[in-house]
Write an enzyme that holds these catalytic residues in place. Structure first.
Site, PDB file in Angstrom:
ATOM      1  N   LYS A 176     -36.122  40.416 -27.103  1.00 42.43           N
ATOM      2  CA  LYS A 176     -35.502  40.427 -25.775  1.00 42.43           C
ATOM      3  C   LYS A 176     -34.011  40.642 -25.984  1.00 42.43           C
ATOM      4  O   LYS A 176     -33.301  39.788 -26.493  1.00 42.43           O
ATOM      5  CB  LYS A 176     -35.739  39.101 -25.041  1.00 42.43           C
ATOM      6  CG  LYS A 176     -35.219  39.149 -23.625  1.00 42.43           C
ATOM      7  CD  LYS A 176     -34.453  37.887 -23.253  1.00 42.43           C
ATOM      8  CE  LYS A 176     -33.620  38.066 -22.000  1.00 42.43           C
ATOM      9  NZ  LYS A 176     -32.380  38.841 -22.186  1.00 42.43           N
ATOM     10  N   GLU A 253     -31.113  28.716 -33.193  1.00 40.08           N
ATOM     11  CA  GLU A 253     -29.782  28.863 -33.811  1.00 40.08           C
ATOM     12  C   GLU A 253     -28.793  28.809 -32.657  1.00 40.08           C
ATOM     13  O   GLU A 253     -28.717  29.745 -31.855  1.00 40.08           O
ATOM     14  CB  GLU A 253     -29.675  30.201 -34.562  1.00 40.08           C
ATOM     15  CG  GLU A 253     -30.696  30.389 -35.686  1.00 40.08           C
ATOM     16  CD  GLU A 253     -30.469  29.474 -36.876  1.00 40.08           C
ATOM     17  OE1 GLU A 253     -29.414  28.814 -36.953  1.00 40.08           O
ATOM     18  OE2 GLU A 253     -31.371  29.390 -37.727  1.00 40.08           O
ATOM     19  N   CYS A 287     -20.518  31.772 -32.927  1.00 39.58           N
ATOM     20  CA  CYS A 287     -20.994  30.395 -33.017  1.00 39.58           C
ATOM     21  C   CYS A 287     -20.166  29.629 -34.036  1.00 39.58           C
ATOM     22  O   CYS A 287     -19.983  28.420 -33.919  1.00 39.58           O
ATOM     23  CB  CYS A 287     -22.460  30.400 -33.424  1.00 39.58           C
ATOM     24  SG  CYS A 287     -22.793  31.382 -34.879  1.00 39.58           S
ATOM     25  N   GLU A 384     -18.487  23.980 -26.037  1.00 41.66           N
ATOM     26  CA  GLU A 384     -18.250  25.269 -26.693  1.00 41.66           C
ATOM     27  C   GLU A 384     -17.733  26.230 -25.627  1.00 41.66           C
ATOM     28  O   GLU A 384     -18.390  26.434 -24.609  1.00 41.66           O
ATOM     29  CB  GLU A 384     -19.568  25.788 -27.278  1.00 41.66           C
ATOM     30  CG  GLU A 384     -19.371  27.058 -28.056  1.00 41.66           C
ATOM     31  CD  GLU A 384     -20.690  27.708 -28.438  1.00 41.66           C
ATOM     32  OE1 GLU A 384     -21.625  27.691 -27.616  1.00 41.66           O
ATOM     33  OE2 GLU A 384     -20.776  28.234 -29.553  1.00 41.66           O
TER      34      GLU A 384
HETATM   35  P1  NAD Z   1     -27.393  32.257 -23.710  1.00 46.69           P
HETATM   36  O1  NAD Z   1     -28.089  30.997 -24.079  1.00 46.69           O
HETATM   37  O2  NAD Z   1     -26.769  32.354 -22.384  1.00 46.69           O
HETATM   38  O3  NAD Z   1     -28.385  33.501 -23.813  1.00 46.69           O
HETATM   39  C1  NAD Z   1     -29.077  33.820 -24.999  1.00 46.69           C
HETATM   40  C2  NAD Z   1     -30.329  34.581 -24.649  1.00 46.69           C
HETATM   41  O4  NAD Z   1     -31.231  33.735 -23.955  1.00 46.69           O
HETATM   42  C3  NAD Z   1     -30.091  35.791 -23.744  1.00 46.69           C
HETATM   43  O5  NAD Z   1     -30.837  36.880 -24.221  1.00 46.69           O
HETATM   44  C4  NAD Z   1     -30.568  35.297 -22.404  1.00 46.69           C
HETATM   45  O6  NAD Z   1     -30.985  36.325 -21.555  1.00 46.69           O
HETATM   46  C5  NAD Z   1     -31.740  34.423 -22.830  1.00 46.69           C
HETATM   47  N1  NAD Z   1     -32.171  33.463 -21.824  1.00 46.69           N
HETATM   48  C6  NAD Z   1     -31.436  32.889 -20.841  1.00 46.69           C
HETATM   49  N2  NAD Z   1     -32.210  32.081 -20.089  1.00 46.69           N
HETATM   50  C7  NAD Z   1     -33.455  32.127 -20.619  1.00 46.69           C
HETATM   51  C8  NAD Z   1     -34.696  31.516 -20.280  1.00 46.69           C
HETATM   52  N3  NAD Z   1     -34.817  30.715 -19.221  1.00 46.69           N
HETATM   53  N4  NAD Z   1     -35.765  31.768 -21.054  1.00 46.69           N
HETATM   54  C9  NAD Z   1     -35.661  32.593 -22.121  1.00 46.69           C
HETATM   55  N5  NAD Z   1     -34.525  33.232 -22.458  1.00 46.69           N
HETATM   56  C10 NAD Z   1     -33.430  32.991 -21.721  1.00 46.69           C
HETATM   57  O7  NAD Z   1     -26.315  32.475 -24.858  1.00 46.69           O
HETATM   58  P2  NAD Z   1     -25.202  33.631 -24.933  1.00 46.69           P
HETATM   59  O8  NAD Z   1     -24.092  33.272 -24.010  1.00 46.69           O
HETATM   60  O9  NAD Z   1     -25.812  34.928 -24.797  1.00 46.69           O
HETATM   61  O10 NAD Z   1     -24.733  33.522 -26.446  1.00 46.69           O
HETATM   62  C11 NAD Z   1     -23.729  32.688 -26.843  1.00 46.69           C
HETATM   63  C12 NAD Z   1     -24.299  31.475 -27.529  1.00 46.69           C
HETATM   64  O11 NAD Z   1     -25.023  31.866 -28.684  1.00 46.69           O
HETATM   65  C13 NAD Z   1     -23.216  30.547 -28.016  1.00 46.69           C
HETATM   66  O12 NAD Z   1     -23.598  29.224 -27.730  1.00 46.69           O
HETATM   67  C14 NAD Z   1     -23.207  30.795 -29.511  1.00 46.69           C
HETATM   68  O13 NAD Z   1     -22.685  29.735 -30.251  1.00 46.69           O
HETATM   69  C15 NAD Z   1     -24.643  31.056 -29.791  1.00 46.69           C
HETATM   70  N6  NAD Z   1     -24.831  31.758 -31.074  1.00 46.69           N
HETATM   71  C16 NAD Z   1     -25.357  31.065 -32.125  1.00 46.69           C
HETATM   72  C17 NAD Z   1     -25.506  31.680 -33.376  1.00 46.69           C
HETATM   73  C18 NAD Z   1     -26.100  30.924 -34.546  1.00 46.69           C
HETATM   74  O14 NAD Z   1     -26.509  31.557 -35.510  1.00 46.69           O
HETATM   75  N7  NAD Z   1     -26.164  29.596 -34.512  1.00 46.69           N
HETATM   76  C19 NAD Z   1     -25.125  33.016 -33.530  1.00 46.69           C
HETATM   77  C20 NAD Z   1     -24.595  33.692 -32.433  1.00 46.69           C
HETATM   78  C21 NAD Z   1     -24.458  33.053 -31.208  1.00 46.69           C
END
Ligand code: NAD
Length: 487
Positions: A176, A253, A287, A384
């Site tokens: 996705k 993650e 992150c 964050e």
């Molecule tokens: P987000 O949680 O808003 O979205 C991530 C994904 O989840 C998107 O594709 C979104 O469409 C999907 N999503 C949203 N609601 C959902 C639901 N109800 N069911 C299933 N999927 C759903 O995060 P973001 O703003 O896109 O990304 C930033 C975050 O990602 C930050 O918190 C960052 O720290 C984290 N991150 C972590 C790592 C790691 O390796 N730990 C790496 C990169 C980013």
């Protein structure tokens, strides 16, 4: 054409629009222009991609792991050949400076090479048994269908970190895309097809979380959900999966609020340089970004001066020499500016940035921002922010620095700057996180390095490295009894 004016779903090796033709806009973070209409998916597209995956998974699982690895080896070669294309797509989607965009291509190719080699290892183990004429061993088995849900900050690395190990392990993948970075996962599908991956083994669907992500993780045919994103969405996904008729493995993650500790015996110029890199590369949308800079009182003023001098020189923009690109959306830019204002209204002091960069409008650029005197319990110190914002904290000494480092619900990465091996080792032991860096930045990953967090930063899994094989396979224990008398 580098970036299509219409971004499709990629299902069973075909670019398809949504049933009913629903779309949404993708805008450029560099100048706010509409770069594409994107197919807006829903349950129908998820069902289509899952039936393609279900039809292809069994045959793919039977391909010997070294042969699966060979396909990843070809994918690595094609990625290197297509570096300009993938770099341009990543840059159009995120606005990040070119050197950071192409660095994603190189690191993704390196990961494919590493994972290709795992195909020839794919080890299990053998164990002795106390019972005579019994052999015990473990095998790694594919799980079946993997749902890969991605964040926006590094679209190519994001899909590569999930799809390469998942495919090597013999799973079919339904990805996705993040709604703000939709096309990378489609171009990645074309690359896999050209590398020899059979149709249906990898698909990518477009759309918003509740429309596409939720039905994907709700489907009991999905055996492993690999999610990278915010802690709030990660917890929601774990809840959705726990309510299914059949459970799945869930690898989360998640976010971080990572400390960067500067001791009184640190090289202050080096620390200032690396604090700036930790806080502002990828506009702080990492992150692993260094969002809390914790400085010993004795060197606070000297470090603050060195830091602010370096912050003033940060080149904001998306050009070849620039260091800090735009944030991903207008909504995020507005949110970040408001969060800084909120922190200031509750007592923090703004000492750099805090606003959008007017000369780069309508691009979503925010000036590198530094705050001090924020209360450690205030939301600006705890949440964050995921933008080019960092806070300075003054501490009396080592114990206070460790205590403050641990004083969040996150535990992803952290750095300590010191010339004392004793302090470094104590910090490694006492700071609770998945990664600790000594005299470095708060980030640092490689294809062979396990990465992940504790507390609200993850749920115990690590990607990539050989540890990612534990995400995408199930271990089967095999007990064989034989009877020598029947030979
Ligand atoms: P987000 O949680 O808003 O979205 C991530 C994904 O989840 C998107 O594709 C979104 O469409 C999907 N999503 C949203 N609601 C959902 C639901 N109800 N069911 C299933 N999927 C759903 O995060 P973001 O703003 O896109 O990304 C930033 C975050 O990602 C930050 O918190 C960052 O720290 C984290 N991150 C972590 C790592 C790691 O390796 N730990 C790496 C990169 C980013």
């Amino acid at each position: 054409m580098t970036y299509p004016s219409f971004v499709s779903h990629w299902i069973a090796d075909v670019e398809v629009p949504s049933t009913g033709g629903a779309v949404f806009e993708k805008r450029s973070p560099i100048d706010d222009r509409v770069v594409a209409q994107v197919a807006r998916g829903g349950a129908a597209e998820v069902a289509h991609a899952l039936s393609a995956a279900a039809g292809a998974a069994e045959a793919w699982a039977q391909v010997p792991p070294p042969k699966r690895g060979a396909i990843l080896g070809r994918a690595a070669q094609l990625l290197r050949e297509r570096e300009p294309l993938f770099g341009a797509i990543v840059q159009i989607e995120t606005g990040k400076p070119w050197k950071n965009a192409v660095a994603e291509v190189a690191s993704s190719a390196d990961l494919a090479v590493f994972m290709a080699g795992e195909g020839s290892r794919f080890y299990g183990k053998t164990m002795p048994s106390p019972i005579v004429n019994r052999t015990v061993q473990t095998l790694r088995q594919p799980i079946g269908i993997c749902a890969a849900i991605m964040p926006f900050n590094s679209p190519l690395a994001g899909i590569a970190w999930k799809a390469f190990p998942a495919l090597l392990c013999g799973n079919a993948v339904v990805a996705k895309s993040h709604e703000l970075t939709p096309h990378t996962a489609v171009e990645f599908g074309k690359l896999l097809k050209d590398a020899g991956l059979p149709a249906g083994v990898y698909s990518a669907v477009q759309g918003f979380g509740p429309d596409v992500g939720a039905p994907l993780v709700q489907d009991s045919r999905v055996g492993v959900v690999s999610f990278t994103g915010s802690s709030a969405t990660g917890k929601l996904i774990q809840k959705i999966v726990s309510e299914r008729p059949v459970l799945a493995k869930v690898c989360l993650e998640l976010g971080g609020k990572n400390p960067f500790v500067v001791c009184d015996d640190a090289d202050l110029d080096l620390a200032a340089e690396l604090a700036v890199a930790s806080a502002f590369i990828d506009a702080g949308q990492r992150c692993a970004s260094g969002s809390r800079i914790i400085v010993f009182d004795k060197v606070y003023d000297a470090f603050r001066k060195a830091l602010l001098a370096r912050v003033a020189r940060v080149k904001v923009g998306s050009g070849p020499d620039d260091e800090c690109g735009p944030v991903i959306s207008r909504a995020n830019l507005d949110r970040l500016v408001q969060q800084v204002a909120g922190g200031v209204s509750r007592g923090a002091r703004l000492i750099a940035g805090g606003q959008a960069v007017a000369s780069l409008a309508p691009g979503y650029y925010m000036a590198p921002t530094v705050l001090e005197d924020a209360a450690p319990g205030d939301e600006i110190s705890q949440q964050e922010l995921f933008g080019p914002i960092t806070c300075l904290y003054r501490v009396g000494g080592f114990d206070e620095a460790v205590h403050l480092s641990n004083r969040t619900h996150y535990g992803l990465t952290g750095a300590i700057h010191t010339s004392s091996v004793h302090r470094a080792q104590e910090f490694i032991t006492r700071y609770h996180a998945g990664l600790v860096s000594v005299n470095g930045a708060t980030f640092g990953a490689g294809p062979h390095m396990p990465f992940g967090g504790v507390k609200n930063s993850g749920n115990g899994f690590r990607e990539p490295g050989t540890e990612s094989l534990d995400v995408y396979t199930e271990l089967k224990t095999v007990v064989i009894n034989h009877i020598p008398g029947r030979v």
